[in-house]
Every structure is written in structure tokens, then in C-alpha cells.
Design a protein around this motif. Sequence first.
Motif: not given
Length: 97
Positions: A10, A12, A71, A84, A87, A90
Motif C-alpha cells: 500500500t 502511503i 509503502y 487502507t 492509502a 500509486y
Amino acid sequence: MAGYQAGNWTCIGTTAPTNASYVVHGQLVHGPTLRHMAVHRPAGETAEAFVRRTIDPGVTRVIKRTVKHRYLYPLNRSTRRQVTALAKPYPEREPAE
């Protein structure tokens, strides 16, 4: 970076832009090394000012602002729910040369 996304990591966000380097006596010195050289400086004096005063009056700062993507890989469901919430999208993939 695509490997992290494919591996269910994920994103961040990014780190703060840091990593200033310095030139001391003609040699490139990383910021933490400069601070180590000035470990015995008086309170309130910057490491750069201390090195300029005691070691090399011609010390110069070379700014290299590097930003790194961060990540996380949660190992269980409860951690995945927490991650999550943090998040971010990307990053765009850079074209191959």
C-alpha cells in the motif's frame, strides 16, 4: 514501483524532501556526517555554523532534495484495515529509457 503495487503493498505517500550534503575541505560530506562532526557544538548553534567556525570556513551546502515513495505491507486483516485508511494513489510509472 509497479512491483510494489503488484505485490499488494500500500502506497502511503512520500518522504519529506531532505538529504542536504556539504562540501568540507573539497570533499562531499553527507548531512548526518556533518552533524556528527559537530556533535560537541554549543546549544543553539547549527552543525553547519559549527563546522564553518571550527573546521572549514569555506563549507558550502549542496542541496539534493530526494523524495522517496513509502509503502506498507500489512501482515493481517486488522492491520490491513488501518493501512487502507492511509492509502494514497500509486505514483505514475516512469518511462523506460
